[in-house]
Each structure stands twice: as C-alpha cells, then as structure tokens.
Design an enzyme around this catalytic site. Sequence first.
Site, mmCIF file in Angstrom:
data_model
loop_
_atom_site.group_PDB
_atom_site.id
_atom_site.type_symbol
_atom_site.label_atom_id
_atom_site.label_comp_id
_atom_site.label_asym_id
_atom_site.label_seq_id
_atom_site.Cartn_x
_atom_site.Cartn_y
_atom_site.Cartn_z
ATOM 1 N N ASP A 185 0.816 -1.218 0.000
ATOM 2 C CA ASP A 185 0.000 0.000 0.000
ATOM 3 C C ASP A 185 0.850 1.269 0.000
ATOM 4 O OD1 ASP A 185 0.393 0.995 2.723
ATOM 5 O OD2 ASP A 185 -0.808 -0.703 3.391
ATOM 6 N N ILE A 186 0.187 2.380 -0.198
ATOM 7 C CA ILE A 186 0.857 3.656 -0.441
ATOM 8 C C ILE A 186 1.767 4.082 0.704
ATOM 9 C CG2 ILE A 186 -1.024 5.073 0.489
ATOM 10 C CD1 ILE A 186 -0.498 6.949 -1.944
#
Length: 243
Positions: free
Chosen positions: A120-121
Amino acid sequence: MEPIRLSKRMAELGLCSRREADEYIAKGWVKVDGKIVDVLGSKVTPDQTITLEPSAKAAQADRVTVLINKPVGYVSGQAEDGYQPAVVLFKPENQWEGDDSGIRFAPAHLRGLAPAGRLDIDSVGLLVLTQDGRVAKHLIGADSQVEKEYLVRVSGKLSEDGLRKLNHGLSLDGEKLKPARVWWQNEDQLRFILKEGKKRQIRRMCELVGLQVVGLKRIRIGRMMLGNLPTGKWRYLKSGETF
C-alpha cells in the site's frame, strides 16, 4: 471427464497466464495431443497433452521480472487519488548500479508489466513487477504458498493474548486468516511472515489486537530478499533466480 477451456487448462498447468494462453492459441503456438489448436475458446479434457511451440517459449524467455524498492507515496497498481503507480520508477536512470543481471533496459519491457502483489501507499520495500504470467500466478494465484516477510514498527499496547492471535486466530472480511508467523524483532518492531495478502492486512491485524502500525517494510518474497537494493531503485530478476 468434463471438457474445459484450453486457456484455463494451460493456466492450471502453469504453462502461462490465461491472457498469454489466448495470445499463444491465436498465433498457432499451442499443440493438443501433437496437433496445433488455434481457435480461441477451444476445449480440452484433463487427460490431453498440451505443449507450447518454440516460438511461445522464446516469447516467454523475453519477458522480464523487475524487483523495486518502493518508497512511500506510490501505489502498487493503477494511479489513484493523484498518486503515481510504482511502475513510473521503472526507467533507466533508476536502475540499480548493482544490477548484474546482464539485461539491458528496453521500452518493450514496459509492455504488460504489472504488479504481482500489493504494497500500500504508506508501505515500503520489495515490490515485484512482471510481464510473465507464470511468475504472477506463482506469487498471487489463489493457491500460492509463497511467503512474504515484513518488518513492522508499531505503537500502542498489545492485548494480553495479542501475539498468539496475530500468529493464528484473527478474521478479516468474515474469513479466518491463514496461520502466520509473528514475533517481536525488538521492543517496538514486529516481524511478520504471511502466505496471503488481503488489502492492508497487517495494519488491520494489528488494529484488532490494540496496535497501530507506524511503519511497514517488506523485506522478502519467497527466496528473493530486498537486500541492499536502495529505495526508489530497481533491478531485473536474474536468470536462475526464483521465488
């Protein structure tokens, strides 16, 4: 025995992805029981022998797999909410100087290059991009048993039986999670080894036992270690390297 689509059977056998199978069938690169089958949607039975022509094997040999040390602020797949996908880092100036694969960067390597798994980011570390459907199936297929290892910095107070629950006993999205291996690396960092990858899984697991994730870094996928690959840099998977 019930006939199934040739492309599905090829993917089941690990010969290629279903998308690649359709491409190979259309090009006349697939034989069933020694005869070329070039009609999309053709069906076979499980006892029939499927082989690839040399042209298909050559096309597979030209497909690349890339290891990237993803920084914070990039998404794994498609661009979203104004954030760029990690694939934008795959350019000649970001190739790691220590890459000894012998493969030279080529624009053709961008064609069909896709992430084999999420990161994820807000997370960093090892991300795999590949053109090879066999690699993608091995890493993220429904029956994948490939381990992913993470260093996870946390804050908060772990519930009394939290560590046991992290190892086995939690559910997400109404499904019981597969057994994991989780232990304290030091006083504020856990080490996780998982064989699955639900969306934001580690962060959500930690929340269930009273912890908040402060930082998350993936350091291994199968046999492949992040090692000393610098942040934002990438290298090719070498011939002979496997997950």
